[in-house]
Design a protein around this motif. Structure first.
Motif, PDB file in Angstrom:
ATOM      1  N   MET A   1     -31.060 -41.438  24.847  1.00  0.00           N
ATOM      2  CA  MET A   1     -29.926 -41.332  26.132  1.00  0.00           C
ATOM      3  C   MET A   1     -29.792 -39.931  26.243  1.00  0.00           C
ATOM      4  SD  MET A   1     -27.240 -44.431  25.899  1.00  0.00           S
ATOM      5  CE  MET A   1     -26.884 -44.260  24.438  1.00  0.00           C
ATOM      6  N   SER A   2     -29.173 -39.738  27.462  1.00  0.00           N
ATOM      7  CA  SER A   2     -28.938 -38.418  27.757  1.00  0.00           C
ATOM      8  C   SER A   2     -27.523 -37.880  27.620  1.00  0.00           C
ATOM      9  CB  SER A   2     -29.130 -38.101  29.303  1.00  0.00           C
ATOM     10  OG  SER A   2     -28.587 -36.602  29.761  1.00  0.00           O
ATOM     11  N   VAL A   3     -27.095 -37.845  26.088  1.00  0.00           N
ATOM     12  CA  VAL A   3     -25.667 -37.361  25.914  1.00  0.00           C
ATOM     13  C   VAL A   3     -25.899 -36.028  24.998  1.00  0.00           C
ATOM     14  CG1 VAL A   3     -24.681 -39.596  25.957  1.00  0.00           C
ATOM     15  CG2 VAL A   3     -25.827 -39.028  23.781  1.00  0.00           C
ATOM     16  N   SER A   4     -25.093 -35.126  25.469  1.00  0.00           N
ATOM     17  CA  SER A   4     -25.138 -33.845  24.707  1.00  0.00           C
ATOM     18  C   SER A   4     -24.619 -34.186  23.285  1.00  0.00           C
ATOM     19  CB  SER A   4     -24.292 -32.902  25.180  1.00  0.00           C
ATOM     20  OG  SER A   4     -23.010 -33.348  25.677  1.00  0.00           O
ATOM     21  N   THR A   5     -25.015 -33.545  22.294  1.00  0.00           N
ATOM     22  CA  THR A   5     -24.710 -33.821  20.779  1.00  0.00           C
ATOM     23  C   THR A   5     -23.603 -32.739  20.247  1.00  0.00           C
ATOM     24  OG1 THR A   5     -26.606 -32.446  20.023  1.00  0.00           O
ATOM     25  CG2 THR A   5     -26.662 -34.910  20.317  1.00  0.00           C
ATOM     26  N   ALA A   6     -23.513 -31.451  20.841  1.00  0.00           N
ATOM     27  CA  ALA A   6     -22.570 -30.450  20.545  1.00  0.00           C
ATOM     28  C   ALA A   6     -21.679 -30.451  21.568  1.00  0.00           C
ATOM     29  CB  ALA A   6     -22.966 -29.276  20.237  1.00  0.00           C
ATOM     30  N   ALA A   7     -20.394 -29.719  21.175  1.00  0.00           N
ATOM     31  CA  ALA A   7     -19.179 -29.512  22.208  1.00  0.00           C
ATOM     32  C   ALA A   7     -19.283 -28.043  22.707  1.00  0.00           C
ATOM     33  CB  ALA A   7     -17.925 -29.975  21.873  1.00  0.00           C
ATOM     34  N   PRO A   8     -20.085 -28.014  23.773  1.00  0.00           N
ATOM     35  CA  PRO A   8     -19.939 -26.568  24.179  1.00  0.00           C
ATOM     36  C   PRO A   8     -18.679 -25.808  24.615  1.00  0.00           C
ATOM     37  CG  PRO A   8     -20.916 -27.733  25.831  1.00  0.00           C
ATOM     38  CD  PRO A   8     -20.555 -28.659  24.603  1.00  0.00           C
ATOM     39  N   PRO A   9     -18.454 -24.697  24.619  1.00  0.00           N
ATOM     40  CA  PRO A   9     -17.418 -23.939  25.177  1.00  0.00           C
ATOM     41  C   PRO A   9     -17.106 -24.453  26.687  1.00  0.00           C
ATOM     42  CG  PRO A   9     -18.696 -22.228  24.255  1.00  0.00           C
ATOM     43  CD  PRO A   9     -19.607 -23.703  24.216  1.00  0.00           C
ATOM     44  N   VAL A  10     -15.781 -24.293  27.074  1.00  0.00           N
ATOM     45  CA  VAL A  10     -15.542 -24.957  28.435  1.00  0.00           C
ATOM     46  C   VAL A  10     -15.266 -23.785  29.240  1.00  0.00           C
ATOM     47  CG1 VAL A  10     -14.038 -26.287  29.820  1.00  0.00           C
ATOM     48  CG2 VAL A  10     -15.115 -27.242  27.752  1.00  0.00           C
ATOM     49  N   SER A  11     -15.768 -23.603  30.679  1.00  0.00           N
ATOM     50  CA  SER A  11     -15.025 -22.659  31.456  1.00  0.00           C
ATOM     51  C   SER A  11     -13.909 -22.983  32.100  1.00  0.00           C
ATOM     52  CB  SER A  11     -16.304 -22.120  32.272  1.00  0.00           C
ATOM     53  OG  SER A  11     -17.558 -21.962  32.084  1.00  0.00           O
ATOM     54  N   PHE A  12     -13.080 -21.880  32.082  1.00  0.00           N
ATOM     55  CA  PHE A  12     -11.535 -22.304  32.872  1.00  0.00           C
ATOM     56  C   PHE A  12     -11.542 -21.588  34.221  1.00  0.00           C
ATOM     57  CE2 PHE A  12     -11.173 -23.581  28.550  1.00  0.00           C
ATOM     58  CZ  PHE A  12     -10.299 -24.660  28.571  1.00  0.00           C
ATOM     59  N   THR A  13     -10.668 -22.208  35.007  1.00  0.00           N
ATOM     60  CA  THR A  13     -10.698 -21.770  36.439  1.00  0.00           C
ATOM     61  C   THR A  13      -9.613 -20.520  36.479  1.00  0.00           C
ATOM     62  OG1 THR A  13      -9.065 -23.278  36.963  1.00  0.00           O
ATOM     63  CG2 THR A  13     -11.463 -23.714  37.361  1.00  0.00           C
ATOM     64  N   GLY A  14      -8.650 -20.523  35.432  1.00  0.00           N
ATOM     65  CA  GLY A  14      -7.649 -19.570  35.597  1.00  0.00           C
ATOM     66  C   GLY A  14      -6.305 -20.381  35.837  1.00  0.00           C
ATOM     67  N   VAL A  71     -21.954 -38.548  29.594  1.00  0.00           N
ATOM     68  CA  VAL A  71     -23.123 -38.423  30.391  1.00  0.00           C
ATOM     69  C   VAL A  71     -23.190 -37.192  31.292  1.00  0.00           C
ATOM     70  CG1 VAL A  71     -24.639 -39.826  31.875  1.00  0.00           C
ATOM     71  CG2 VAL A  71     -22.913 -41.063  30.409  1.00  0.00           C
ATOM     72  N   THR A  72     -24.430 -36.509  31.198  1.00  0.00           N
ATOM     73  CA  THR A  72     -24.468 -35.197  31.721  1.00  0.00           C
ATOM     74  C   THR A  72     -25.873 -35.208  32.903  1.00  0.00           C
ATOM     75  OG1 THR A  72     -25.818 -34.319  29.916  1.00  0.00           O
ATOM     76  CG2 THR A  72     -23.468 -34.026  30.009  1.00  0.00           C
ATOM     77  N   SER A  73     -26.473 -36.372  32.878  1.00  0.00           N
ATOM     78  CA  SER A  73     -27.811 -36.429  33.821  1.00  0.00           C
ATOM     79  C   SER A  73     -27.641 -38.030  34.429  1.00  0.00           C
ATOM     80  CB  SER A  73     -28.837 -36.274  32.932  1.00  0.00           C
ATOM     81  OG  SER A  73     -30.079 -37.110  33.551  1.00  0.00           O
ATOM     82  N   PRO A  74     -27.833 -38.116  35.496  1.00  0.00           N
ATOM     83  CA  PRO A  74     -28.272 -39.378  36.205  1.00  0.00           C
ATOM     84  C   PRO A  74     -29.059 -40.347  35.251  1.00  0.00           C
ATOM     85  CG  PRO A  74     -28.329 -37.963  37.628  1.00  0.00           C
ATOM     86  CD  PRO A  74     -28.286 -37.125  36.714  1.00  0.00           C
ATOM     87  N   LEU A  75     -28.873 -41.422  35.076  1.00  0.00           N
ATOM     88  CA  LEU A  75     -29.660 -42.304  34.017  1.00  0.00           C
ATOM     89  C   LEU A  75     -30.328 -43.685  34.950  1.00  0.00           C
ATOM     90  CD1 LEU A  75     -27.242 -42.672  31.142  1.00  0.00           C
ATOM     91  CD2 LEU A  75     -29.162 -40.951  31.370  1.00  0.00           C
ATOM     92  N   VAL A 452     -26.870 -45.014  36.401  1.00  0.00           N
ATOM     93  CA  VAL A 452     -25.418 -44.291  36.023  1.00  0.00           C
ATOM     94  C   VAL A 452     -25.553 -43.220  36.638  1.00  0.00           C
ATOM     95  CG1 VAL A 452     -23.956 -43.744  34.147  1.00  0.00           C
ATOM     96  CG2 VAL A 452     -25.474 -45.898  33.756  1.00  0.00           C
ATOM     97  N   LEU A 453     -24.356 -42.871  37.379  1.00  0.00           N
ATOM     98  CA  LEU A 453     -24.316 -41.597  38.029  1.00  0.00           C
ATOM     99  C   LEU A 453     -23.249 -40.561  37.333  1.00  0.00           C
ATOM    100  CD1 LEU A 453     -24.815 -42.441  41.874  1.00  0.00           C
ATOM    101  CD2 LEU A 453     -26.352 -41.639  40.239  1.00  0.00           C
ATOM    102  N   PRO A 454     -23.217 -39.742  36.641  1.00  0.00           N
ATOM    103  CA  PRO A 454     -22.417 -38.873  35.983  1.00  0.00           C
ATOM    104  C   PRO A 454     -21.207 -38.164  37.010  1.00  0.00           C
ATOM    105  CG  PRO A 454     -24.533 -37.826  35.730  1.00  0.00           C
ATOM    106  CD  PRO A 454     -24.594 -39.120  36.671  1.00  0.00           C
ATOM    107  N   PRO A 483     -22.781 -28.334  33.392  1.00  0.00           N
ATOM    108  CA  PRO A 483     -23.772 -28.636  34.170  1.00  0.00           C
ATOM    109  C   PRO A 483     -24.215 -30.158  34.296  1.00  0.00           C
ATOM    110  CG  PRO A 483     -24.483 -27.170  32.686  1.00  0.00           C
ATOM    111  CD  PRO A 483     -23.219 -27.661  32.283  1.00  0.00           C
ATOM    112  N   GLY A 484     -24.883 -30.886  35.389  1.00  0.00           N
ATOM    113  CA  GLY A 484     -24.823 -32.017  35.398  1.00  0.00           C
ATOM    114  C   GLY A 484     -24.035 -33.101  36.542  1.00  0.00           C
ATOM    115  N   PRO A 485     -22.993 -33.168  35.945  1.00  0.00           N
ATOM    116  CA  PRO A 485     -21.982 -34.350  36.636  1.00  0.00           C
ATOM    117  C   PRO A 485     -21.633 -33.825  38.015  1.00  0.00           C
ATOM    118  CG  PRO A 485     -21.142 -34.020  34.392  1.00  0.00           C
ATOM    119  CD  PRO A 485     -22.266 -33.058  34.484  1.00  0.00           C
ATOM    120  N   ARG A 486     -21.500 -34.770  38.983  1.00  0.00           N
ATOM    121  CA  ARG A 486     -20.999 -34.267  40.214  1.00  0.00           C
ATOM    122  C   ARG A 486     -19.741 -35.103  40.637  1.00  0.00           C
ATOM    123  NH1 ARG A 486     -26.548 -34.350  43.880  1.00  0.00           N
ATOM    124  NH2 ARG A 486     -27.613 -32.818  42.771  1.00  0.00           N
TER     125      ARG A 486
END
Lengths: 710, 478
Positions: A1-14, A71-75, A452-454, A483-486
């Motif tokens: 399955m296409s699920v990420s395993t670590a929690a990467p840092p998040v970019s903030f908009t300000g 989910v970060t990629s369409p399945l 499945v569309l993320p 990256p991935g979800p729309r």
């Protein structure tokens, strides 16, 4: 399955100001990075609804943004039955081809979509447009049928308009007598309690009507612990008492309403002995309630799903609204009737065209004038706009048949957990040619999905929601999606394109969708024409109707008039009747459902949050000690509950908070713990809302008895 | 299209009113041409609320169906007309005066009539009730009694049942000196046993009425109008007003004359049909399974069943009798009664809770593990729960006394380790320890445990724990 395993840092908009993803209270919050660049939540002290308070769900909502199961990629469902990652182009290619084939084979109405009260106003509007203009299908409805449909229908019948609370929530703090009817905000909307605490501090009286002694009921001075499904008898009984005790406001009735006389003459069967017998509420408590409501100058009655999720829910809302009208309380500050909307955008979600019979701005898809208006706005011939379709449960129940859709696109709903008689709905989902689920996480619905569309999450895109008060607010993007979800809007645009419709589905921004849609509501009952993103950035929300940009909005809706041509509210005769399924010899107990403080709706989000599941890992069945003794079940033991539709094994929670004739379980879980596997889909004739709150069951202990050998 | 059939209803009281509602809600007025014959003027009214009119309310306040209602639903009302008999061969309802109304279906809802005991001196020379003597039954009775009675007058009410006590209370409230004379040894002996009746009597007397039980009237004294009464023990009571409220009996004269089988009431089966084809009966005029009823609840159930049958919406609907529940405020005292009033088997258990000082009486009659009767005088707050349990035929708690408590007060349930404050993960044990250590208010508990400092939604629970464990410790339950 296409699920990420670590929690990467998040970019903030300000920007840090946004709103909670969950309920209709829409707490204002700041979402800010911590040392690991993960988002943390801080309640917004300046937002006038929650004033710096939040609940355990909201405090922990940021965990969803970094949740490793996202989910970060369409399945795409493989031949072997598992979901495998594919590119967006591949996914859309598959979906487009399948949808075109379904349309070719079965016709336009075979293409359906299912929406949600969790979607922003922009998405709600666009989903309705997508189905009518690109699918050219009548098959669109949404999970608000499970939530607000009866409140909406009932208020429309009495007031000519449906805005959940026709006053700001701060009025709750100022009212002298508050009746919460089938409302358990202590668990469903905890920050609301801030206003109840304020009401109590000012010496107000709180009366709670609920078959369970909930945390909310404990806060009050009086608890009417009625039998499930008897709210309408109690409401009419209170009105009959008000007439009998000469507490009705005849002058008000004359000036502001029509039809009271016929209603009060219809109440002779609501004499106290019969009402006590039906409801179980002592006459003394009924009298205390109606006298309190009448004798304080500010009094308010708010209903919730307890009263509404019944096959007579809209009639019950009518009766409750009529009670407050008869007492002359509607339209004054800190007074009147309202309903406590459930989902984040449960209000906007029911206004703007994702309902089977509706066009944006509470317009009707069956009205020639409304159809002509939208033909013009959408640039299509009038005849191309389909007529009304089936309501949520009926639409789902017809999936994969000649009467229903063969392809379904789902946004923001978890159908097998949220629907009544859920195993029946699972069978219908299996019968689909194509099921596309747009979501950020896998859930019980994606188990049946072909694709499945993320999607992006709440804090990752802009959009407006309309909260429980009818206050339109801007939920701002504060974080960048990984990256991935729309976004859902982008997905809807692409689906239109796959069906050969490009015109009208190319928006420069979310705000551009909003601008099209607010103009489309101009002149309607839910008029957003004067609301702009610029204003929403500046103000703490704007109450509709707001017909032009210089209009301040309308915090109190009924101060001068109701929304019928003569400006008067309408009384109508409504009568108590049995639920769709009443207990009998074989299934002798009532079963009712509700929520935990730690979980939200189908649990698709909250069951992913460790801090919430640590507190509430599973549903428990509330059972009264008298019944538990009779069944030989002890606290913490397993108990099997069986309806005519399914059997579910719960852990027993033996408590005097429930009536001895009633069992309760929360509905946040699916599969083998699904409360909704038991429920019965009797539908309200007006609102088409299923009867989640009453069905008949039997129960038995699971524990094997140790029989001493002879 | 099939012919619209004729439905003629004899009587325009509460049973008919309900039947019309039930028919209309099933669109029966489109299937049938409905005619109603009623002997009283005007539309139907709510007889249960007659005391309101006696107390001074406008008669319209109790009218449930104004004439316009009948017109609106296409129903013809022949008011102030009496029915002579039913001609089942011609299928017509024959009015007094000879006018026939053709029927396909006829429904007898003739109700009941007051029992008027033959008392010496009750009539004037023309055979009418003497001036000052009233029967308490119709709207018209109430209007006339109301205009007759003046503050300071003296009234004697014959009959200490529900209606008599209701009339006595209203007259007392209008400033009359009122004595209730009741033949039985206890008041309301259809609903209460002797102890209950006595408890009621004491309270009624405390509220300003006078009661003579075990007595009846022999003579009404006065030439042109009432001046007093003589009791059966010879005692004389002066009176300006005598109200007769001695119970009711089914009105069956039309049925009898029409050769429809009658015992105490008009005999009906589970479909509310009489033996005569096309003729049904509902309400207080009927006898079903050997039982006649003098309350309105059975008439409502019967009306629903009959409407189901006549409209075809529920062809299998059947009436199986009504479990009785009387719930009244009698002369300011709350009374509730259900099921039997005395035990009948040696094995029946009887539990009585008598609180002399509170003037409260509660009684349960238990057979096996099931309730078969209960009475409440004064403290009635648990009556609704018991009637529901009785209706459902529920098993009583092992100790039936528990069923006199609120659900939420009986049994033991809560476990001490449950989570109270989810935001801060504080358990009940911690909260109780803090209370035991002197945190005697919610504020102190919040300060010391942090419970309730998050979303605040557990503060109600905290206050309950404080109340329970700090202020007023409850005895441990078994």
């Amino acid at each position: 399955m296409s699920v990420s395993t670590a929690a990467p840092p998040v970019s903030f908009t300000g920007e840090t100001r946004t709103h909670c993803p969950y309920c209709a209270f829409q707490c204002g919050m700041h979402l800010e990075p911590d040392a690991l660049a993960h988002p943390t939540v801080r309640p917004d002290p300046d937002f006038p609804v929650n004033r710096g308070k939040m609940c355990i769900k909201g405090f922990n909502s940021a965990a969803l943004l970094t949740n490793s199961s996202r989910v970060t990629s369409p399945l795409l469902r493989t031949a072997r039955g598992s979901l495998a990652p594919v590119s967006w182009d591949e996914a859309f290619g598959f979906v487009g081809e399948k949808m075109r084939a379904v349309r070719e084979k079965y016709g336009n109405d075979a293409l359906g979509a299912f929406g949600s009260g969790a979607l922003t106003n922009e998405k709600v509007y666009l989903l309705g447009k997508l189905v009518r203009v690109a699918f050219r299908s009548r098959n669109v409805d949404y999970n608000g049928r499970y939530c607000m449909a009866s409140a909406a229908a009932g208020q429309n019948r009495v007031f000519g308009v449906d805005r959940g609370m026709p006053f700001p929530v701060s009025d709750v703090g100022e009212t002298e007598t508050l009746v919460l009817w089938g409302v358990n905000t202590a668990d469903t909307m905890p920050p609301f309690l801030e206003w109840i605490h304020e009401q109590q501090r000012r010496g107000g009286r709180l009366i709670v009507v609920d078959p369970r002694r909930t945390e909310t009921a404990r806060l009050g001075q009086l608890h009417l612990q009625l039998r499930p499904g008897t709210d309408l008898a109690l409401a009419n009984g209170l009105l009959a008492l008000a007439w009998d005790l000469e507490l009705v406001d005849r002058d008000y009735l004359e000036r502001r309403t029509n039809g009271f006389d016929e209603v009060r003459r219809s109440l002779s069967s609501y004499e106290p002995a019969r009402v006590e017998r039906i409801t179980g509420v002592p006459l003394g408590d009924m009298k205390a309630t109606v006298e309190a409501l009448s004798r304080t100058s500010k009094s308010m009655l708010l209903s919730g799903r307890g009263a509404e999720q019944q096959s007579k829910g809209s009639d019950t809302v009518v009766a409750l609204a009529q009670l407050m009208l008869a007492l002359g309380k509607v339209g004054f500050p800190a007074s009147g009737y309202g309903t406590v909307t459930g989902q984040a955008n449960g209000q906007g979600g029911r206004e703007h065209g994702q309902k089977a019979d509706q066009l944006p701005g509470y317009r009707s898809i069956e009205s020639d004038a409304d159809r002509a208006l939208f033909a013009k706005i959408w640039g299509v011939p009038v005849d191309a706009i389909p007529r009304k379709g089936k309501s949520a449960f009926e639409m789902l129940d017809a999936l994969g048949t000649d009467e229903g859709a063969r392809s379904l696109v789902v946004f923001g709903s978890n159908l097998p957990v949220a629907s009544p008689d859920s195993q029946r709905i699972e069978a219908r989902l299996r019968a689909l040619d194509l099921l596309v689920v747009c979501d950020s996480f896998l859930n019980e619905t994606t188990e049946f999905a072909h694709v499945v569309l993320p999607t992006k999450q709440w804090a990752e895109e802009d959009g407006t929601v309309t909260n429980l008060e009818g206050r339109v607010i801007l939920r701002r993007q504060v974080a960048e999606a990984p990256p991935g979800p729309r976004g859902d809007i982008e997905i809807m645009e692409r689906l239109a394109a796959e069906l050969g419709v490009d015109s009208g589905f190319g928006y420069a921004s979310t705000e551009a969708v909003f601008d099209e849609f607010r103009r489309a509501t101009s002149g309607s009952r839910a008029d957003y024409a004067g609301i702009t993103y610029e204003r929403l950035n500046r103000e703490s929300g704007v109450f509709w109707p707001c017909p032009d940009e210089s209009h301040p909005g309308t915090p109190r809706l009924f101060a001068e008039r109701f929304f019928f041509p003569d400006g008067k509210a309408r009384f109508e005769v409504v009568h108590h009747r049995a639920a769709g399924e009443e207990p009998d010899e074989d299934y002798p107990l009532y079963f009712t459902t509700g929520r935990y403080r730690e979980h939200y709706n189908s649990g698709a989000q909250t069951r992913l949050v460790d801090k919430l599941t640590a507190v509430r890992p599973e549903p428990k069945l509330q059972i009264h000690p008298r019944l538990a003794t009779e069944l030989g079940v002890e606290d913490g033991e397993e108990i099997e509950v069986e309806s005519r539709r399914a059997r579910v094994i719960f852990t027993a929670e033996v408590t005097t908070d429930i009536r001895p004739d009633t069992l309760f379980a929360p509905f946040h879980w699916g599969g083998r713990k699904a409360a909704n596997a038991l429920t019965f889909p009797a539908l309200d004739p007006t609102s088409r809302m299923p009867e989640f709150k009453i069905c008949a069951v039997r129960a038995r202990a699971v524990r094997l008895r140790v029989v001493p050998s002879a | 299209m099939s012919r619209v059939k004729d439905l003629v209803i004899v009587g325009n009281g509460m049973a008919t009113c309900r039947l019309l509602d039930e028919l209309v809600s099933r669109r029966g007025h489109e299937q049938y041409r409905i005619q109603v014959v009623g002997e009283e003027p005007g539309g139907a009214y709510n007889r249960v609320q007659l005391s309101k009119v006696l107390g001074g309310a406008e008669p319209d306040a109790v009218v449930t169906k104004p004439l316009a209602w009948y017109t609106k639903h296409g129903i013809a009302l022949h008011s102030e007309r009496r029915v002579d008999f039913l001609d089942s061969k011609a299928r017509s309802v024959v009015l007094e005066g000879g006018e026939p109304l053709r029927y396909d279906i006829a429904v007898l809802a003739t109700g009941s009539q007051p029992i008027v005991p033959p008392l010496e001196g009750m009539h004037d020379e023309d055979g009418n009730l003497k001036s000052g003597v009233f029967v308490y039954r119709t709207l018209d009775d109430c209007v006339r009694m109301r205009s007759f009675a003046r503050a300071g007058d003296t009234a004697v009410v014959l009959g200490g049942g529900l209606l008599g006590l209701e009339a006595a209370k209203v007259l007392g409230d209008r400033g009359l000196h009122v004595t209730v004379v009741h033949l039985g040894h206890g008041l309301m002996n259809t609903q209460l046993d002797f102890v209950g009746g006595e408890m009621l009597r004491r309270q009624i007397e405390q509220n300003g009425l006078f009661v003579r039980t075990g007595r009846t009237l022999e003579t009404i004294v006065g030439d042109e109008y009432v001046t007093g009464v003589q009791l059966d023990d010879g005692e004389h009571l002066s009176a300006d007003l005598v109200v007769l409220a001695c119970g009711v009996r089914p009105r069956v004269e039309v049925a009898k004359k029409s050769k429809i089988p009658v015992n105490k009431g008009i005999l009906v089966n589970d479909t509310l049909a009489t033996q005569t084809p096309g003729v049904y009966a509902i309400g207080e005029c009927t006898e079903h399974a050997g039982v006649t009823y003098g309350l309105v609840a059975p008439a409502w159930e019967q009306a629903a069943v009959l409407a189901d049958l006549l409209t075809g919406t529920g062809p299998l609907a059947r009436y199986h009798g009504t479990k009785l529940y009387s719930r009244l405020k009698v002369a300011g005292v709350e009374v509730a009664s259900l099921g039997v009033i005395e035990p009948s088997l040696d094995s029946d258990r009887v539990i009585q809770v008598i609180e002399e000082r509170q003037m409260s009486y509660r009684k349960l009659i238990v057979r096996g593990s099931k309730l078969i009767g209960a009475q409440f005088v004064g403290d009635v707050k648990n009556a609704p729960a018991l009637i529901q349990s009785f209706d459902r035929d529920e098993t009583l708690p092992e100790d039936p006394l528990e069923s006199l408590c609120n659900f939420s007060a009986s049994g033991t349930a809560t476990s001490a380790s449950r989570m109270i404050c989810n935001c801060n993960q504080i358990t009940e044990t911690s909260v109780r320890e803090a209370i035991a250590a002197g945190a005697t208010s919610v504020e102190l508990v919040v300060e010391r445990t942090r419970a309730g400092s998050g979303c605040g939604s557990c503060r109600g629970e905290l206050s309950r724990l404080v109340e329970k464990h700090a202020v007023r410790p409850l005895p441990l339950s078994a």
